[in-house]
Design an enzyme around this catalytic site. Sequence first.
Site, PDB file in Angstrom:
ATOM      1  N   HIS A 105       0.858  -1.185   0.000  1.00 38.03           N
ATOM      2  CA  HIS A 105       0.000   0.000   0.000  1.00 38.03           C
ATOM      3  C   HIS A 105       0.889   1.229   0.000  1.00 38.03           C
ATOM      4  CE1 HIS A 105      -3.017   2.916   0.900  1.00 38.03           C
ATOM      5  NE2 HIS A 105      -2.634   3.096   2.146  1.00 38.03           N
ATOM      6  N   ASP A 130       0.100  -5.251 -20.596  1.00 38.36           N
ATOM      7  CA  ASP A 130       1.014  -6.318 -20.179  1.00 38.36           C
ATOM      8  C   ASP A 130       0.820  -6.689 -18.710  1.00 38.36           C
ATOM      9  OD1 ASP A 130       2.289  -6.885 -22.543  1.00 38.36           O
ATOM     10  OD2 ASP A 130       3.812  -5.336 -22.275  1.00 38.36           O
ATOM     11  N   HIS A 181      -8.748   7.528  -1.477  1.00 42.21           N
ATOM     12  CA  HIS A 181      -7.636   7.142  -0.625  1.00 42.21           C
ATOM     13  C   HIS A 181      -6.384   6.949  -1.488  1.00 42.21           C
ATOM     14  CE1 HIS A 181      -6.180   4.223   2.795  1.00 42.21           C
ATOM     15  NE2 HIS A 181      -5.266   5.095   2.444  1.00 42.21           N
TER      16      HIS A 181
HETATM   17 ZN   LIG Z   1      -3.245   4.823   3.085  1.00 42.65          ZN
END
Ligand SMILES: [Zn+2]
Length: 241
Positions: A105, A130, A181
Amino acid sequence: MKKIRVKSGANRYAALRQEAFEANRQLPKLGLVLFTFGNVSAADAKAGVFAIKPSGVPYEELTPGKMVVVDFDGKIVEGKLRPSSDTKTHAVLYKHWPGIGGISHTHSTYATAWSQTLKDIPIYGTTHADHATVDIPCTTPMSDALIEGDYEYQTGFQIIDGLNERKLSHKEVEMILVGHHAPFTWGATSAKAVYNSAVLEEIARMAFLTESINPDARRLKEALIKKHFERKHGPDSYYGQ
Ligand SMILES: [Zn+2]
């Protein structure tokens, strides 16, 4: 001479913590994070645990020993520090997607900018094709009720639902934008998850530039999407440049 007693199981997941440590250190090296933004985890699916970055520790101060090992419910199994605040999101994904070995993340600039617009990243070219033969999905923003509840836990379901709504499998597309986010990526290993974070950032940057140069740019034509899908997944797959 005094005998040194080695506590059995005290450092059971040293290899997993080493793997997670190395994957996390890649994020600043690849220019994907600022300060303590972002986190990578590495899972041992058989043991039902994963190692993740501790919360609030700058990347340059990380050591394998500082990584925290938790189970797929987010409960600490090994480690002294508090795990990343995003740990519950990782736990939900490992629990529901057996077979993935790593999650990454970041708040990398271009991928996060697309997340903030709530727009999928259109498949404009073969670089994108790809790695994913669909537009990179962006989830709908979380409802107020869920935000008030167990936010990080619900983010996991926001990701799962985001793929389900589009009838996509997590094996088919290993990256998603969480609306308002930032991106999450995953893969068979933590190294692959980090690789996918870097690829996604590049795809997001290229798509932004494509639309800047030509606001009427078209998606890649189906024949090319199909070609790229087949050379990667078909019976005669040969992709791997
Ligand atoms: Zn975050």
